[in-house]
Scaffold this active site. Sequence first.
Site, mmCIF file in Angstrom:
data_model
loop_
_atom_site.group_PDB
_atom_site.id
_atom_site.type_symbol
_atom_site.label_atom_id
_atom_site.label_comp_id
_atom_site.label_asym_id
_atom_site.label_seq_id
_atom_site.Cartn_x
_atom_site.Cartn_y
_atom_site.Cartn_z
ATOM 1 N N GLY A 29 -8.303 -3.953 -1.926
ATOM 2 C CA GLY A 29 -7.950 -2.769 -2.705
ATOM 3 C C GLY A 29 -9.178 -2.112 -3.288
ATOM 4 N N GLY A 30 -8.950 -1.254 -4.272
ATOM 5 C CA GLY A 30 -10.045 -0.489 -4.843
ATOM 6 C C GLY A 30 -11.014 -1.328 -5.645
ATOM 7 C CG MET A 31 -10.637 -2.268 -9.286
ATOM 8 S SD MET A 31 -10.111 -2.662 -10.967
ATOM 9 C CE MET A 31 -8.468 -3.313 -10.679
ATOM 10 C CB VAL A 34 -6.326 -10.370 -1.836
ATOM 11 C CG1 VAL A 34 -5.423 -11.497 -2.320
ATOM 12 C CG2 VAL A 34 -6.266 -9.187 -2.799
ATOM 13 C CE LYS A 49 -5.085 -8.986 -6.135
ATOM 14 N NZ LYS A 49 -4.594 -7.664 -6.587
ATOM 15 C CG ASP A 142 -4.236 0.453 -10.755
ATOM 16 O OD1 ASP A 142 -3.856 1.599 -10.423
ATOM 17 O OD2 ASP A 142 -4.857 -0.302 -9.983
ATOM 18 C CG ASN A 147 -1.461 -3.409 -8.729
ATOM 19 O OD1 ASN A 147 -1.977 -4.165 -7.907
ATOM 20 N ND2 ASN A 147 -2.159 -2.507 -9.403
ATOM 21 C CG ASP A 159 -4.389 -7.040 -9.830
ATOM 22 O OD1 ASP A 159 -4.502 -8.274 -9.736
ATOM 23 O OD2 ASP A 159 -4.797 -6.251 -8.986
#
Length: 852
Positions: A29-31, A34, A49, A142, A147, A159
Amino acid sequence: MTSPGTTPPARLTAALADRYRIEREVGAGGMATVYLAEDLRHHRKVAIKVVHPELAAVIGPERFLQEIELTASLQHPHILPLFDSGNADGVLYYVMPYVEGETLRARLAREHQLPVSDAVRIAREVADALDYAHKRNVVHRDIKPENILLQNGRPLVADFGIALAVQHAGGARMTQTGMSLGTPQYMAPEQAMGDRSVDARADIYALGVVTYEMLAGAPPFVAASAQAVVAKVMTEDPLPLIPQRRSVPPEVEDAVLTALEKLPADRFATAADFAAALTAPAPRRSRAPVARARPPVLLLLVVALAALAAGWLLHGAGRAPVAPRAARRAVIPLSPEFVSRESYVATSADGSTLVVTDAERIRLRRLDRLDLAQVPGSADGAAPFLSDDGRRIGFTRSGHAVVQGIDGSDQVTLSGSAAEGAFLDDDRIVVADSAGLALVHIRTGARSVIAAAPAGRRFLQPAELPGGRAVLVSLLATEIGDARAAVVDLASHRIDTLALGPALAPRYSAGLLYFARPSGALMAVPFDAAGARVVGTPEALGDFAVLARFGHVNYAVGAGMIAYGARSSNRIVAIGSGDRKTVLTPGWGNYHNPRVSPDGTRILVDREEADIVGRDVWILDLRTSTFTRATSVGDAHDAVWAPDGRHVTYLSFSTPGGPIVTAPADGGSGTEKIATNGAVNPGTWMPDGSAYLAGVIGPRSSDSDILALHRDGRGIDTLIATQYDEHSPAMSRDGRWLAYISDETGTKQVYVRPLRGGGRTLVSDAAGEEPVWGPDGRLFYIEHRGEKSRVRAVRLGVGESPVVIGRSTEVEDLVYQPVGNHANWDILPDGRKVFVEPGAGSELVLVFDWAP
């Protein structure tokens, strides 16, 4: 981004080998990326993660791990727990249960729309999880289908708190790198605008978007780019659900649309309220059908984490004048040091690029960026101006003009050309300074005077007219009420004053000429740019109240947008020993320039009232905590007490015979006025009341000298006059010593000298501003240290010239609103310091989306 199934980082595998056996990558994902792993201690599958390396480098491992621990205590049946976190040889990671089910995103991709009963149930259960976390002061930030995990059909929010941990850990560095948090389709408007005070209502908005998508099959706002999505989030209303799907109950539609309100105050106060409304027996309120889009005609400025887009109807030459109105308004928080009355705001002609001075930095927002970042190479720069396409920027620094690419490339310093300017084309800029209006060639530095300012006036804030054949300027007079807007032809050097009445900062955009009245009211009039002539009647633009200081107005116009600086709410506080703080004003307001009365029982303040343009002077009685009005001028500010304690002296640039006006403090009749041939900085009285001391900027200069202006116009004495900028005079209570600010060393510092004759003594040991004499004979001043300041005290020895015999720090870590050219604080008889304490910060206001 790697594809699922690739090998995990070797150092991560090695570092965690004693606890986890990493099997394979399962998503990214963006951050984070996984990985599926086996927990060797507990014999269970887990998801690890791993924070992306570039993000980990920005936020730092210690702070991230400290913040993420705060989310580990969340225990709720619909919150995916956090098992573990750590720093594995520089790799930041956190561990959660591995859920065998699917994400809500996967189910939506497969089914497109969910049964109404399933959508409502999932929304209510997620809302219950959010309400649990919000009561513990944790905001997710978020919420999106990716999520929300579905285990046997039941949602688990993943998250939780991770985005907030990243936000806290990364701080301003996140902004500087251009990284952003959140997903555009699910961002609340205030989150998209970069608001630092995002609260639980942003999560409610995001859950509203998710619920809308479960019912309608798509989020309420979709577009081809993130910028365009945020533009719709800011400017459009969601289409009602029932016309798209008649099986949606009215109460569900009403609850979802309430959650999607633009203003946080119009949404549900809590996630529990949202959950309850989804099954309420009747609609909370009726809603009229809303059109999904307003037809855009011209692209507008795109700001914040993306952009703002809307429409503009052109006003052609010769058409009947039509006053546009602001349809949308956005606010961007700035630092507590931002001072709107001395800020600069500039935009490119097409509205794609905007710059603003903030805390002695020039900061940039662009169409193709998601951040507010410092312009490279612009440190210590001021007075920025942009080329039409936004690719180049000019500004002043250390007495010289600087021109460069907006990315910091091709920087050129033009010696001796420090002034407000405007680009004409790729090779030339025009600058307005004490010599008049001048043309400067960027490549050669060659300078030629276009026009000298008419007698008694000076040019200010030039702006190009399309075609580069003429420029718009302010013609500033001694009295700001006599200011005029003019057009200067670059070929003939002819100056034509426009028939607009009192006018400042003329700007042209899309068939309209904008300008400000000295009161701050913003005006517009149809304008023939080719003929450089007004073709209609000026109209006030609604409730706009831009701020003018000494003729400089801090606003900018682009293609269909207006941007200007504004103060946030503030209050007056007193700080005593041990930094103990007492709030003096009854609530928050818009205050400026507190001045303690000679007997210490009252405080003068400037006060701006809601929905009223301009300022007036008020008196705060410390004994009753009540305000009384001292003036009703609409342009009265920067007041000081006369030595008798019964009169106040204020500045009013729109008052004939001023700008220095003395009036009874009780609002009675009778005034005295002092006129000057120049712009006056706020000053102070001699202790005997014989003269008002002030920094005065002459009509042919950009620097201030300190003058003694005698009462009733009985003469002017020059006390300090150099080639440097001197202001902020402060007289010792015995009338012997004069403290003031000078930039003769290249930075503002505090000096003290005898009132008449004798040499000066530098008393600040670093940069110092805003001197104030205390009741014990010591001199106090402010020392700025980044975003915080501190109060320093100086004890002076007795002699023919002052001698520093000791310094001390009186207040540390001070956050207040400095102003640059006078003290914005004072001292009570008991030694407590009185300050203007800002709220969360100042603001950049953008108004866009116009309709006739």
